[in-house]
Each structure stands twice: as structure tokens, then as C-alpha cells.
Design a protein around this motif. Structure first.
Motif, PDB file in Angstrom:
ATOM      1  N   ASN A 158       0.832  -1.199   0.000  1.00 52.13           N
ATOM      2  CA  ASN A 158       0.000   0.000   0.000  1.00 52.13           C
ATOM      3  C   ASN A 158       0.868   1.251   0.000  1.00 52.13           C
ATOM      4  O   ASN A 158       2.086   1.186   0.066  1.00 52.13           O
ATOM      5  CB  ASN A 158      -0.971   0.009   1.194  1.00 52.13           C
ATOM      6  CG  ASN A 158      -0.258  -0.189   2.524  1.00 52.13           C
ATOM      7  OD1 ASN A 158       0.837   0.342   2.749  1.00 52.13           O
ATOM      8  ND2 ASN A 158      -0.862  -0.963   3.417  1.00 52.13           N
ATOM      9  N   ASN A 162       0.802   7.875  -4.663  1.00 46.79           N
ATOM     10  CA  ASN A 162      -0.638   8.064  -4.872  1.00 46.79           C
ATOM     11  C   ASN A 162      -1.476   7.602  -3.688  1.00 46.79           C
ATOM     12  O   ASN A 162      -2.693   7.501  -3.789  1.00 46.79           O
ATOM     13  CB  ASN A 162      -1.095   7.362  -6.155  1.00 46.79           C
ATOM     14  CG  ASN A 162      -0.941   5.849  -6.097  1.00 46.79           C
ATOM     15  OD1 ASN A 162      -0.117   5.323  -5.353  1.00 46.79           O
ATOM     16  ND2 ASN A 162      -1.718   5.140  -6.887  1.00 46.79           N
ATOM     17  N   ALA A 164      -2.068   4.795  -2.242  1.00 50.75           N
ATOM     18  CA  ALA A 164      -2.945   3.695  -2.644  1.00 50.75           C
ATOM     19  C   ALA A 164      -3.296   2.809  -1.447  1.00 50.75           C
ATOM     20  O   ALA A 164      -2.471   2.584  -0.565  1.00 50.75           O
ATOM     21  CB  ALA A 164      -2.254   2.853  -3.708  1.00 50.75           C
ATOM     22  N   TRP A 167      -3.076  -3.386  -2.306  1.00 52.41           N
ATOM     23  CA  TRP A 167      -3.169  -4.044  -3.595  1.00 52.41           C
ATOM     24  C   TRP A 167      -2.293  -5.294  -3.551  1.00 52.41           C
ATOM     25  O   TRP A 167      -1.352  -5.375  -2.764  1.00 52.41           O
ATOM     26  CB  TRP A 167      -2.746  -3.120  -4.737  1.00 52.41           C
ATOM     27  CG  TRP A 167      -1.325  -2.635  -4.648  1.00 52.41           C
ATOM     28  CD1 TRP A 167      -0.862  -1.575  -3.931  1.00 52.41           C
ATOM     29  CD2 TRP A 167      -0.185  -3.217  -5.293  1.00 52.41           C
ATOM     30  NE1 TRP A 167       0.499  -1.441  -4.077  1.00 52.41           N
ATOM     31  CE2 TRP A 167       0.942  -2.443  -4.910  1.00 52.41           C
ATOM     32  CE3 TRP A 167      -0.008  -4.300  -6.157  1.00 52.41           C
ATOM     33  CZ2 TRP A 167       2.232  -2.727  -5.370  1.00 52.41           C
ATOM     34  CZ3 TRP A 167       1.265  -4.584  -6.607  1.00 52.41           C
ATOM     35  CH2 TRP A 167       2.372  -3.804  -6.229  1.00 52.41           C
ATOM     36  N   ASP A 307      -2.265   0.693 -16.848  1.00 55.24           N
ATOM     37  CA  ASP A 307      -2.044   1.297 -15.541  1.00 55.24           C
ATOM     38  C   ASP A 307      -0.676   1.980 -15.567  1.00 55.24           C
ATOM     39  O   ASP A 307       0.051   1.906 -16.569  1.00 55.24           O
ATOM     40  CB  ASP A 307      -2.108   0.204 -14.470  1.00 55.24           C
ATOM     41  CG  ASP A 307      -2.268   0.766 -13.057  1.00 55.24           C
ATOM     42  OD1 ASP A 307      -2.429   1.990 -12.906  1.00 55.24           O
ATOM     43  OD2 ASP A 307      -2.241  -0.033 -12.113  1.00 55.24           O
ATOM     44  N   GLU A 345     -14.786   2.939 -12.257  1.00 54.99           N
ATOM     45  CA  GLU A 345     -14.324   3.658 -11.072  1.00 54.99           C
ATOM     46  C   GLU A 345     -15.108   4.948 -10.831  1.00 54.99           C
ATOM     47  O   GLU A 345     -15.052   5.527  -9.755  1.00 54.99           O
ATOM     48  CB  GLU A 345     -12.832   4.017 -11.225  1.00 54.99           C
ATOM     49  CG  GLU A 345     -11.907   2.822 -11.370  1.00 54.99           C
ATOM     50  CD  GLU A 345     -11.516   2.224 -10.031  1.00 54.99           C
ATOM     51  OE1 GLU A 345     -12.414   2.055  -9.176  1.00 54.99           O
ATOM     52  OE2 GLU A 345     -10.328   1.934  -9.836  1.00 54.99           O
ATOM     53  N   ARG A 352      -2.459   7.270 -12.187  1.00 57.97           N
ATOM     54  CA  ARG A 352      -2.973   6.000 -11.693  1.00 57.97           C
ATOM     55  C   ARG A 352      -1.816   5.014 -11.595  1.00 57.97           C
ATOM     56  O   ARG A 352      -0.983   4.925 -12.498  1.00 57.97           O
ATOM     57  CB  ARG A 352      -4.062   5.445 -12.626  1.00 57.97           C
ATOM     58  CG  ARG A 352      -4.733   4.158 -12.119  1.00 57.97           C
ATOM     59  CD  ARG A 352      -5.889   3.774 -13.036  1.00 57.97           C
ATOM     60  NE  ARG A 352      -6.488   2.487 -12.690  1.00 57.97           N
ATOM     61  CZ  ARG A 352      -7.464   2.315 -11.799  1.00 57.97           C
ATOM     62  NH1 ARG A 352      -7.956   3.358 -11.155  1.00 57.97           N
ATOM     63  NH2 ARG A 352      -7.962   1.109 -11.559  1.00 57.97           N
ATOM     64  N   ASN A 355      -3.410   0.124  -9.693  1.00 57.21           N
ATOM     65  CA  ASN A 355      -4.859   0.028  -9.861  1.00 57.21           C
ATOM     66  C   ASN A 355      -5.624   1.030  -8.997  1.00 57.21           C
ATOM     67  O   ASN A 355      -6.739   0.766  -8.563  1.00 57.21           O
ATOM     68  CB  ASN A 355      -5.348  -1.397  -9.551  1.00 57.21           C
ATOM     69  CG  ASN A 355      -4.597  -2.437 -10.345  1.00 57.21           C
ATOM     70  OD1 ASN A 355      -4.525  -2.377 -11.560  1.00 57.21           O
ATOM     71  ND2 ASN A 355      -4.001  -3.400  -9.638  1.00 57.21           N
ATOM     72  N   PHE A 356      -5.029   2.215  -8.791  1.00 57.07           N
ATOM     73  CA  PHE A 356      -5.666   3.208  -7.934  1.00 57.07           C
ATOM     74  C   PHE A 356      -5.370   4.605  -8.462  1.00 57.07           C
ATOM     75  O   PHE A 356      -4.228   4.911  -8.823  1.00 57.07           O
ATOM     76  CB  PHE A 356      -5.153   3.069  -6.496  1.00 57.07           C
ATOM     77  CG  PHE A 356      -5.858   3.956  -5.510  1.00 57.07           C
ATOM     78  CD1 PHE A 356      -7.133   3.646  -5.080  1.00 57.07           C
ATOM     79  CD2 PHE A 356      -5.245   5.088  -5.017  1.00 57.07           C
ATOM     80  CE1 PHE A 356      -7.797   4.469  -4.163  1.00 57.07           C
ATOM     81  CE2 PHE A 356      -5.890   5.907  -4.104  1.00 57.07           C
ATOM     82  CZ  PHE A 356      -7.172   5.593  -3.673  1.00 57.07           C
ATOM     83  N   ASN A 357      -6.386   5.448  -8.485  1.00 56.00           N
ATOM     84  CA  ASN A 357      -6.237   6.812  -8.999  1.00 56.00           C
ATOM     85  C   ASN A 357      -5.449   7.703  -8.038  1.00 56.00           C
ATOM     86  O   ASN A 357      -5.552   7.558  -6.827  1.00 56.00           O
ATOM     87  CB  ASN A 357      -7.602   7.454  -9.240  1.00 56.00           C
ATOM     88  CG  ASN A 357      -8.371   6.806 -10.364  1.00 56.00           C
ATOM     89  OD1 ASN A 357      -7.855   5.950 -11.076  1.00 56.00           O
ATOM     90  ND2 ASN A 357      -9.616   7.215 -10.538  1.00 56.00           N
ATOM     91  N   ASN A 402     -10.426  13.403  -0.540  1.00 56.18           N
ATOM     92  CA  ASN A 402      -9.728  12.239   0.011  1.00 56.18           C
ATOM     93  C   ASN A 402      -8.813  12.617   1.173  1.00 56.18           C
ATOM     94  O   ASN A 402      -8.062  11.787   1.674  1.00 56.18           O
ATOM     95  CB  ASN A 402      -8.929  11.512  -1.073  1.00 56.18           C
ATOM     96  CG  ASN A 402      -7.820  12.367  -1.661  1.00 56.18           C
ATOM     97  OD1 ASN A 402      -7.952  13.588  -1.760  1.00 56.18           O
ATOM     98  ND2 ASN A 402      -6.721  11.742  -2.072  1.00 56.18           N
ATOM     99  N   GLU A 413      -7.200  12.858  -5.519  1.00 56.96           N
ATOM    100  CA  GLU A 413      -7.318  11.518  -6.094  1.00 56.96           C
ATOM    101  C   GLU A 413      -7.760  11.550  -7.551  1.00 56.96           C
ATOM    102  O   GLU A 413      -7.250  10.801  -8.376  1.00 56.96           O
ATOM    103  CB  GLU A 413      -8.302  10.696  -5.265  1.00 56.96           C
ATOM    104  CG  GLU A 413      -8.393   9.241  -5.689  1.00 56.96           C
ATOM    105  CD  GLU A 413      -9.305   8.436  -4.775  1.00 56.96           C
ATOM    106  OE1 GLU A 413      -9.860   7.412  -5.232  1.00 56.96           O
ATOM    107  OE2 GLU A 413      -9.479   8.830  -3.600  1.00 56.96           O
TER     108      GLU A 413
END
Length: 730
Positions: A158, A162, A164, A167, A307, A345, A352, A355-357, A402, A413
Motif C-alpha cells: 500500500n 498516490n 494507494a 493491492w 495502468d 471507477e 494511476r 490500480n488506484f487513482n 480524500n 485523487e
């Protein structure tokens, strides 16, 4: 930049060394000075912010390993060796390591001194951050199981730049030699010793395995997947079957790059410096994003999935348009992936990863990318109704905050966090961080929305967003002065901030931007730079500056050495070639009828701040953004994103040909010139006919192919006497 193995353009696997020296963030895993503490399967390239990835690692060690929880890092005895598809390091311990890879798997080849030696697989291995901004990555647990010839498992990670959430990556490893012993380990960091890559995370949970061999040569094959260990095992079995030779993978990688990219650009050039720059920059601009089609763990879809966009803030100005030229098939996939991510999403993203903005540095600049693709004819399987719905949401809906500690005022985000001010008062007050630079970008974003709306026949939306794209004008303070010029983009206040409503009462030096970071009114560049950035409305900007002649003088001052003391690396110019907000500025002379000066200042930047060796880029590669700026300079064109317009510069080559696929090509020739002293355009032919404009369009040379024939010389000539480039919002 990442110097390790990238086996194909936009590969998921990027296998290479992780180096630590306990003071410097190794954003791509590599730094010149420090100890190698592993070779891992995933990296970014050319990014700043904070390191990301450095996961699925192996580390060779002489002898048995009594305690895998302590630092096992090693210095190198000689410089590392790298070529496309291949990387080698020689450690002080006497171990040599060679690596090669495929899109979803990698191969390690170890050469050990005689006697027992080991390979440590550390699931908890990540790239550390020493910046103290809370962006360091974390290991949140995982699994590790021994198999008959290796191991399987997964790691959960994590954070990073970003921020995140958790994951997961799965892995499946094999060795070609039978281990004398193999064991798993778990535990916690035990020390904060020098070169400990977990220096800031004492007590962090660790796990992995140790494999000990009595062999001088050991090979390991490892597959990865975001889906499952079974998929990771399938990836390695399919892409690197047992018995595969490392050199076979190297040749395969080189073939991939030649076929997919390098052979699309051919030239008669023989200067090795120029050729090294040309092909190195083509390589560097195609390491990111990562093609993860078939590896999306979040939703089921038949659409492509990409990604590791880090970030569109860096890339939208001149990188994405070059992807369309060089790799139109992949580019259409990227556009489809963007829209599909919005479907599932709820938002487009400016950045990104894993897999996270996130993070969004300024505007919702995916809007610009989609608009640029739309006006330049990307259709295929793209659903443009959905594409428009995505950009319109950015223009109308404020994303939930966020609560990012670095900028707690609004979302970092996704989307446009400062949208409430933009919609309600038509500018962005300093109640929001990065107020002025965001305002410039929101204006460009709105123009991008208007372009797609017009193409889809949504005339009311088109008119609405064109009008809103002019809101940057509300930040123009005509009374602000600097270096003899009046009028600059400035913070504009409201009553809530204790000032008279709509006032510019707070003085701001256009040569300063505070810390130029997340909490400043201007992000990563000074007001002088941002005051040139309304490219969609440039003629109104020119009028605010006092007309074309004053605008030219103002631009000249921007590039004059000796002005800005804090810009020493760039001859104390206001111009900062190592940051994207000023990328387009050298070419703005074209809008004032002085194409010769665009050539003068852009060529000076290219020859002064770029080279073919170390420090060959003027700043972070930024996922290839720096490379694409120079590639456009080499070709003699520069794109205006969201428009079909390309500004004419001056080419470096006597002859260069770009394969546009489908039997189409762009050919650029020049006579009478040279790269360093005779580069002013004397005349130009477009598709065999005399051309007197300092701009061309996508349809002229890219849509169906075309030809540009330049005559160059040492003397500046006012050859471009035709119509000036368009500025649709003016």
C-alpha cells in the motif's frame, strides 16, 4: 530512469536492480551510488514524488543465510551493463547477476563462486522513501509457500506517492537447480543499520524464503499476475518455458522493440550522438504506462486495461500525441482503457498506479488527452458518447475530498477538487491550494470538453465550455509588474479570505512561486511561466500583454540568461526546461509571426539542456515527457494538445521517415542546414507545394501521410507570411 529490462513497449514486467544508500529516494529502483539489495520485477520509470513498486524480489548471497531479516545489500565491483532486454550486475561478494524478461515473467541467472550460495526471496521487499512526506510504501502481509522446484505466493502492499490502499501481486518462481535446502522465514526488522532499505520501518513484518545451492550457475524463472498464483504460474510457463535460454529472451525483447517501435522511424542520419538520442528517447517515452490487459483484478471487461500513468499532468502536452503517431493501435487501446476505467471507477484520472487513482497535481488533464485523440480522428472501437460523459463529469461534479495531508483542501485523487469556486465565481480563490495553476489548467480542460461536444453535435455544451475556458482571464492582474512588463496571472481573493471581493490586493512577485509545490498558488513553476499557458486563447493573451510586438519582447525576456537566481542550472533564465509548464513556450513566437524565434529558442534549449550521456535530460524524465519534447524538436514540429494544429519548427535530419501504419508515412527532409548552426527555415513545401504558414494540421501530414521539405540556413528569414495559427477560444 529505469535502466533494467523492459522486454516490450509498455510491458507489465520491468525487471532490474534496487539500490539503496539510506539518504536518496531511488524512484525507479536505480541510483548510481549505493548497495544493491535485490532485483525486483516491477518498477516505474522517470517519475518523482516517491518510489513505487520494487516488488517480487530475489537477492543472491554467498553461503548460507543465518538471518534474512538483516540487510543483505552489496556494493558493485564494476559498472552495471545494460542493453535493450538485458541487464547485468557484478557484486562485491563475487556474484554476477544477469536478467532478462517477457511481458509477465522474468529470468534471473546467477554466477556464484564455488561453494554454497543462496537466493533470498523477500516478499516484503519494496522501494523505500526517505523524504519524510508519508509517501513511503508499506507491506501489509502476504503468503509464501515452497514447491518442489521453487515457490508461490503473494504480497499485499500500500501507499506510495498516490496513497494507494492495499493491492496484491501474485508470483510463481522456479529454479533450474535442486536446492540443498529451502526454508521460509517470517519476522520483523531488527535494526536501523546503514543501507537497511527498511530504515524508516523498524518492526515491520517480513516474510519470504531462502534457497541454498551447491552450484556455480543457477537460473530462476518467475511469473507475476494481479489475478492469482495460478495465473502467475501460467504466465511463466507460457512465456518462459523450462529450458529457455536467457539470450533467447534478450533477442526476443530486442525484436519486440524493433518491430513495434524503432523500425517505424528511419533516417539517413549517421551522427552517432543524434542517433543515440533519437532511439534512446523513443525507448524512454514508451516504458510507461503498463499494458495490463488481461491482468485487471478489479472488474470484468473486454476492453484493454493500462495502468501506471505517472502522470497526464506531465504527458498531455506532447507525449500522448506522439504515441498516436508512433503507435496508433496501442494509443487507441489507451483511450479505451481510460474510458473503461471511468465506467467502473466513476472518474477519469490524472495519475494511476497499482490500480488506484491519484495524484492529481492540477486539472483533470485526461480531458485534454481524450479531446486530442478525438479531434485527431481516433475512432475505432472507442465509445465517444461515454468518453464525453466522462469529461463532462470532470467539468460538473466535485470529487469527494480524500483528505490528502499534503493538500487537504480538496481531492487529489481524481477530478477537479477546486470546482466549487470555478463554477460559482469563475476563478479559483486561495481557499484552494495551487489556485492559479489549477485555474489555467481548468480553463484548458473546459476547452477540451468543448471540442468533443462540438464534434458530437452538442452545440449548447460546446458554447458553454468555450465560454468557461476563458475564465483564466479572471486571474489576469493588469497592475502586476515584472521586468518592465505589466499583467500576470495572480491569486484572486474573496471576502472569506479577509480581502475585498475579487481583489488582487495581495502582492505576488511573478518571478517567485513560494515553495512551488502542493500548497503554493503555483505548482512547479513561476507566474511568468503560467502566464503564457492559455494556448487555446492565445490571441486574447497577446492583447492583454500589449500586442504582438510586446508579446515577442516578453517571450525573449523569458529566455534571457541571468534573471532568475534560483534557476542557476538553466543559466538563470526564467525558462525552466526541466518542468512541463514551459514546454510549449519556446514555440509561442509562431503566434506572433516570428517562427524564426521559435526555432532559435527551442533549438537552444535542445542543444543546451539535452545530450546523449549522463544528465542527458534537463529534469526528471517524467515517464518520458522530457524525451517526447526533444523528439518533436528533432522532427521540426510541435503539437498543440486538443487542437489539430502543429507548430512548425526546424528538423534535425536531412531525411527521416515515420511509418504511420496502414501503408501511410510521414517523410521530413531538409537541405542546406545542420543541427547546430544552420537551422533557420528559409522555405517549406507541404506535400510538394510551397507553404507559407508556421503551422500545419493533423490532416495535412498524419491522417493519410504526407511530406515536409525544408530548406534551412544560417540566417533568420521571415518566410512564414501566411495566416497565423488558429486560437479557437479567442
Amino acid at each position: 530512469m529505469f535502466p533494467g529490462v523492459v522486454p516490450t513497449p509498455h510491458s507489465m514486467v520491468k525487471l532490474g536492480p534496487d539500490v539503496v544508500n539510506d539518504t536518496t529516494d531511488a524512484y525507479s529502483g536505480y541510483i548510481p551510488v549505493g548497495q544493491i539489495y535485490g532485483f525486483s520485477m516491477m518498477h516505474e520509470s522517470g517519475t518523482g514524488g516517491a518510489p513505487k513498486y520494487g516488488v517480487v524480489s530475489q537477492m543472491p548471497v554467498i553461503g548460507k543465510v543465518k538471518n534474512p531479516l538483516v540487510s543483505l545489500g552489496q556494493n558493485r565491483t564494476v559498472n552495471d551493463t545494460a542493453e535493450v532486454g538485458y541487464y547485468k550486475s557484478s557484486l562485491a561478494s563475487g556474484v554476477d547477476i544477469e536478467v532478462a524478461a517477457t511481458a509477465h515473467a522474468g529470468m534471473y541467472k546467477y554466477f556464484f563462486p564455488s561453494g554454497e550460495s543462496s537466493v533470498v526471496v523477500d516478499v516484503s521487499h519494496v522501494l523505500p522513501s526517505f523524504r519524510g512526506l508519508g509517501w513511503g510504501q508499506g507491506y501489509a502481509g502476504g503468503s509464501f509457500e515452497l514447491t518442489s522446484d521453487g515457490y508461490t505466493g503473494s504480497g499485499i502492499y500500500n501507499n506510495g506517492w498516490n496513497i494507494a490502499p492495499d493491492w496484491t501481486i501474485y508470483f510463481c518462481g522456479h529454479f533450474d537447480q535442486k536446492p540443498m535446502s529451502m526454508k521460509t522465514f517470517t519476522g520483523h526488522n531488527e535494526s536501523l543499520s546503514s543501507y537497511d532499505p527498511t530504515v524508516s520501518t523498524k518492526g515491520t513484518y517480513r516474510q519470504g524464503g531462502v534457497f541454498t545451492f551447491d552450484a556455480s550457475k543457477v537460473k530462476s524463472r518467475v511469473g507475476i499476475s494481479f489475478i492469482s498464483t495460478d495465473k502467475a504460474c501460467s504466465n511463466v510457463a507460457t512465456e518462459i518455458p523450462k529450458g529457455t535460454k536467457l539470450q533467447t529472451l534478450v533477442k526476443q525483447a530486442q525484436s519486440n522493440w524493433n518491430e513495434q517501435l524503432f523500425q517505424k522511424v528511419t533516417t539517413t542520419e549517421t551522427n552517432t550522438t543524434v542517433l543515440t538520442q533519437l532511439y534512446s528517447y523513443l525507448y524512454g517515452m514508451n516504458l510507461l504506462p503498463s499494458n495490463r490487459t488481461g491482468e485487471n483484478p478489479l472488474w470484468e471487461s473486454t476492453e484493454p486495461y493500462y495502468d501506471d500513468f505517472f502522470t497526464f499532468w506531465d504527458l498531455f502536452r506532447c507525449s500522448t500525441s506522439l504515441w498516436q503517431v508512433l503507435q496508433p493501435t496501442a494509443y487507441e487501446e489507451i483511450i479505451r482503457s481510460l474510458i473503461d476505467t471511468w465506467r467502473h471507477e466513476g472518474w477519469l484520472f490524472d495519475a494511476r498506479s497499482s490500480n488506484f487513482n491519484g495524484k492529481t497535481q492540477g486539472g483533470s488533464n485526461a480531458d485534454n488527452v481524450l479531446a486530442d485523440a478525438y479531434v485527431k480522428g481516433v475512432r475505432g472501437a472507442v465509445n465517444w458518447d461515454d468518453g464525453y460523459a466522462a469529461v463532462k463529469k470532470d467539468a460538473e461534479v466535485t470529487p469527494p475530498n480524500n483528505n490528502d495531508p499534503i493538500a487537504p483542501d480538496a481531492s487529489t485523487e481524481e477530478g477537479r477538487g477546486a470546482l466549487p469556486d470555478w463554477k460559482e465565481i469563475g476563478y479559483i480563490s486561495p481557499n484552494f491550494t495551487r489556485a492559479v495553476s489549477r485555474a489555467v489548467e481548468y480553463a484548458v480542460n473546459d476547452f477540451s470538453v468543448s471540442q468533443i461536444a462540438q464534434g458530437l453535435g452538442l452545440q449548447k455544451d460546446h458554447e458553454k465550455y468555450v465560454e468557461r475556458s476563458r475564465n483564466w482571464r479572471k486571474h489576469w492582474n493588469p497592475k502586476q509588474k515584472s521586468l518592465g512588463f505589466s499583467g500576470f496571472m495572480a491569486p484572486r481573493y474573496t471576502k472569506e479570505a479577509g480581502f475585498k471581493n475579487n481583489s488582487f490586493e495581495y502582492p505576488y512577485d511573478p518571478l517567485q512561486c513560494g515553495d512551488c509545490y502542493w500548497d503554493a498558488p503555483y505548482y512547479e513553476d513561476v507566474p511568468w511561466a503560467y502566464s503564457f499557458n492559455a494556448h487555446h486563447d492565445i490571441y486574447h493573451l497577446i492583447s492583454l500583454c500589449g500586442g504582438a510586438d510586446t508579446f515577442v519582447q516578453r517571450l525573449k525576456t523569458f529566455f534571457k540568461p541571468g534573471i532568475r537566481e534560483d534557476n542557476e542550472a538553466y543559466d538563470k533564465t526564467i525558462f525552466n526546461p526541466g518542468n512541463e509548464p514551459a514546454f510549449t513556450t519556446p514555440y509561442l513566437f509562431n503566434f506572433a509571426g516570428r517562427q524564426d524565434l521559435s526555432v532559435k529558442y527551442s533549438r537552444h534549449a535542445a542543444l543546451t539542456y539535452y545530450n546523449d550521456g549522463r544528465s542527458g535530460l534537463p529534469g526528471n524524465s517524467d515517464a518520458g515527457a522530457m524525451q517526447t519534447w526533444l523528439l518533436w524538436n528533432m522532427l521540426g514540429l510541435y503539437p498543440i494538445t486538443g487542437h489539430t494544429t502543429f507548430l512548425v519548427g526546424s528538423p534535425w535530419f536531412d531525411h527521416v521517415k515515420i511509418d504511420l501504419e496502414g501503408g501511410k508515412a510521414l517523410t521530413v527532409t531538409s537541405t542546406g542546414g545542420n543541427r547546430e548552426t544552420a537551422y533557420y527555415v528559409q522555405s517549406l513545401k507541404l506535400n510538394g507545394k510551397a507553404w507559407d504558414k508556421s503551422w500545419i494540421t493533423w490532416e495535412d501530414v498524419f491522417a493519410d501521410g504526407g511530406r515536409l521539405d525544408f530548406v534551412l540556413g544560417k540566417e533568420s528569414v521571415r518566410w512564414a507570411k501566411g495566416a497565423l495559427p488558429p486560437s479557437p477560444a479567442s
